[in-house]
Design a protein around this motif. Structure first.
Motif, mmCIF file in Angstrom:
data_model
loop_
_atom_site.group_PDB
_atom_site.id
_atom_site.type_symbol
_atom_site.label_atom_id
_atom_site.label_comp_id
_atom_site.label_asym_id
_atom_site.label_seq_id
_atom_site.Cartn_x
_atom_site.Cartn_y
_atom_site.Cartn_z
ATOM 1 N N VAL A 19 0.829 -1.203 0.000
ATOM 2 C CA VAL A 19 0.000 0.000 0.000
ATOM 3 C C VAL A 19 0.865 1.255 0.000
ATOM 4 O O VAL A 19 0.543 2.248 -0.668
ATOM 5 N N GLY A 20 1.979 1.233 0.734
ATOM 6 C CA GLY A 20 2.854 2.400 0.790
ATOM 7 C C GLY A 20 3.417 2.761 -0.569
ATOM 8 O O GLY A 20 3.483 3.940 -0.937
ATOM 9 N N ARG A 21 3.823 1.755 -1.325
ATOM 10 C CA ARG A 21 4.354 2.000 -2.668
ATOM 11 C C ARG A 21 3.254 2.537 -3.577
ATOM 12 O O ARG A 21 3.470 3.461 -4.368
ATOM 13 N N ALA A 22 2.053 1.954 -3.465
ATOM 14 C CA ALA A 22 0.911 2.427 -4.253
ATOM 15 C C ALA A 22 0.583 3.874 -3.899
ATOM 16 O O ALA A 22 0.255 4.688 -4.772
ATOM 17 N N ALA A 23 0.685 4.215 -2.606
ATOM 18 C CA ALA A 23 0.403 5.593 -2.167
ATOM 19 C C ALA A 23 1.432 6.554 -2.737
ATOM 20 O O ALA A 23 1.085 7.660 -3.183
ATOM 21 N N ALA A 24 2.701 6.161 -2.734
ATOM 22 C CA ALA A 24 3.755 7.021 -3.285
ATOM 23 C C ALA A 24 3.479 7.321 -4.754
ATOM 24 O O ALA A 24 3.583 8.475 -5.201
ATOM 25 N N GLU A 25 3.119 6.302 -5.510
ATOM 26 C CA GLU A 25 2.825 6.490 -6.928
ATOM 27 C C GLU A 25 1.583 7.356 -7.122
ATOM 28 O O GLU A 25 1.531 8.189 -8.036
ATOM 29 N N ALA A 26 0.573 7.172 -6.250
ATOM 30 C CA ALA A 26 -0.668 7.944 -6.374
ATOM 31 C C ALA A 26 -0.437 9.425 -6.082
ATOM 32 O O ALA A 26 -0.933 10.302 -6.804
ATOM 33 N N PHE A 27 0.320 9.733 -5.041
ATOM 34 C CA PHE A 27 0.615 11.133 -4.726
ATOM 35 C C PHE A 27 1.532 11.743 -5.782
ATOM 36 O O PHE A 27 1.389 12.922 -6.124
ATOM 37 N N ALA A 28 2.462 10.962 -6.309
ATOM 38 C CA ALA A 28 3.340 11.463 -7.373
ATOM 39 C C ALA A 28 2.528 11.838 -8.605
ATOM 40 O O ALA A 28 2.801 12.852 -9.263
ATOM 41 N N ALA A 29 1.513 11.030 -8.911
ATOM 42 C CA ALA A 29 0.658 11.308 -10.064
ATOM 43 C C ALA A 29 -0.116 12.606 -9.894
ATOM 44 O O ALA A 29 -0.529 13.225 -10.884
ATOM 45 N N GLU A 30 -0.306 13.030 -8.634
ATOM 46 C CA GLU A 30 -1.003 14.286 -8.350
ATOM 47 C C GLU A 30 -0.059 15.484 -8.356
ATOM 48 O O GLU A 30 -0.488 16.610 -8.100
ATOM 49 N N GLY A 31 1.232 15.230 -8.597
ATOM 50 C CA GLY A 31 2.199 16.319 -8.643
ATOM 51 C C GLY A 31 2.812 16.685 -7.308
ATOM 52 O O GLY A 31 3.472 17.720 -7.185
ATOM 53 N N ALA A 32 2.601 15.834 -6.291
ATOM 54 C CA ALA A 32 3.166 16.109 -4.976
ATOM 55 C C ALA A 32 4.662 15.817 -4.965
ATOM 56 O O ALA A 32 5.175 15.051 -5.782
ATOM 57 N N GLN A 33 5.371 16.449 -4.026
ATOM 58 C CA GLN A 33 6.767 16.123 -3.750
ATOM 59 C C GLN A 33 6.759 14.991 -2.733
ATOM 60 O O GLN A 33 6.284 15.174 -1.608
ATOM 61 N N VAL A 34 7.260 13.825 -3.133
ATOM 62 C CA VAL A 34 7.078 12.612 -2.338
ATOM 63 C C VAL A 34 8.376 12.226 -1.633
ATOM 64 O O VAL A 34 9.438 12.153 -2.248
ATOM 65 N N VAL A 35 8.244 11.964 -0.331
ATOM 66 C CA VAL A 35 9.368 11.493 0.478
ATOM 67 C C VAL A 35 9.121 10.023 0.791
ATOM 68 O O VAL A 35 8.191 9.681 1.525
ATOM 69 N N ILE A 36 9.927 9.145 0.196
ATOM 70 C CA ILE A 36 9.761 7.700 0.312
ATOM 71 C C ILE A 36 10.583 7.207 1.494
ATOM 72 O O ILE A 36 11.804 7.364 1.522
ATOM 73 N N VAL A 37 9.923 6.578 2.468
ATOM 74 C CA VAL A 37 10.610 6.122 3.673
ATOM 75 C C VAL A 37 10.394 4.619 3.861
ATOM 76 O O VAL A 37 9.265 4.141 3.818
ATOM 77 N N ALA A 38 11.477 3.885 4.056
ATOM 78 C CA ALA A 38 11.428 2.464 4.381
ATOM 79 C C ALA A 38 12.812 2.040 4.852
ATOM 80 O O ALA A 38 13.780 2.791 4.728
#
Length: 328
Positions: free
Chosen positions: A24-43
């Motif tokens: 879900v986290g990876r899917a969320a990162a891709e979804a927010f990126a598609a909206e033009g957000a600046q995404v901080v990926i943490v794991a």
């Protein structure tokens, strides 16, 4: 009056997503990126972080990756500091990193139990601790917690996991009251059901525990889309799909029969795999392959629709049974 983020969208907003290397986290990162957000990926794992960052950048988004363990307060503080360097603010923080250990309570090693608590409960506490401080300085911000229906009903043979989810729900309910005096600070709790994600593949399994992803499991991308909706229109508590709401309602109506029946079914299944060695999964170390969104290939809508129809029938049956008991 609440601020409606749909007026400006999510373009340019800084979004921190924990547990973003798979599922879900990876899917969320891709979804927010598609909206033009600046995404901080943490794991924790570098490989998954690097892959997810590359996918978000390929979509045209600004993305950075941070390897960090949410169970360690200093790591989470570092995540906040590095995220602030993007735009000197954090607009949305998604608490999503979580682990699960299943099997007989006394047969799961104590260090596994303790790390489940540290990752799930402490991890969400650490995330909220950093996010809320920043939000109060900004006078706005949205914290989204992927709690799961485990915050309302126990997961059979996953006692400590269930304890963390009940704990997260209680903690966030209290924090919602604490920030109620801030018009533009929101804490949103999401309660999805079992996902067709890699989470089940990565979880720790003991006592012969083995559970495949059922046809009624939800699509992680749909859950991620619900997170985006909450970022645009914050809401305190959300069940993202019919199945999550129905399962929770059924448990509230018939708690003992449901948990006892589910436990008995798993007990029989574990007996058939009793000699299998325990697997600590991703509890003490970063998730291994597969690092992707889906546990099983997406599809199988026919089977899923059958499962949903069965759930609907169970719901109607439960309602009729309850009405009949009250009438008698």
């Amino acid at each position: 009056m609440k601020k409606d983020q749909t007026q400006n969208g999510l373009s340019g907003k800084t979004v921190v997503i924990t547990g973003a290397s798979s599922g879900v986290g990876r899917a969320a990162a891709e979804a927010f990126a598609a909206e033009g957000a600046q995404v901080v990926i943490v794991a924790r794992g570098r490989e998954g972080v690097t892959e997810t960052v590359a996918q978000c950048r390929a979509a045209g988004a600004v993305a950075i990756g941070i390897c960090a363990d949410m169970s360690v307060a200093e790591d989470v503080q570092r995540v906040a500091q590095e995220a602030l360097r993007l735009n000197n603010r954090i607009d949305i923080w998604v608490n999503n990193a979580g682990v699960m250990a299943s099997g007989q309570f006394e047969e799961i090693p104590m260090d596994i139990h303790e790390q489940v608590i540290k990752t799930n409960l402490f991890g969400y506490m650490h995330g909220a601790y950093e996010a809320i401080k920043i939000f109060k300085r900004q006078d706005e911000g949205i914290l989204i917690n992927n709690v799961s229906i485990g915050g309302f009903m126990p997961a059979p043979y996953s006692a400590v996991y269930s304890a963390t989810k009940f704990g997260i729900r209680g903690m966030m309910a209290c924090l919602q009251g604490e920030v109620s005096g801030y018009r533009d600070i929101h804490i949103c709790n999401l309660y999805p059901q079992l996902q067709n994600s890699t989470g089940n593949l990565h979880s720790a399994k003991y006592s012969g525990f083995s559970l495949s992803i059922p046809p009624i499991a939800s699509d992680p991308r749909e859950t991620a889309a619900c997170m985006v909706k909450l970022a645009l229109r914050p809401k305190k508590d959300t069940f993202p799909d019919f199945t999550a709401a129905t399962l929770t309602r059924l448990y509230q109506l018939f708690p003992k029969p449901i948990i006892n029946t589910a436990s008995a079914a798993l007990r029989l299944k574990m007996m058939a795999h009793r000699d299998e060695p325990g697997d600590p999964g991703n509890i003490l170390s970063p998730s291994r392959e597969p690092l992707r969104v889906y546990g099983n290939p997406p599809g199988g809508h026919g089977l899923r629709n059958v499962g949903l129809a069965v759930l609907a029938g169970m719901g109607v049956g439960a309602l009729l049974f309850t009405l009949q008991r009250r009438a008698n």
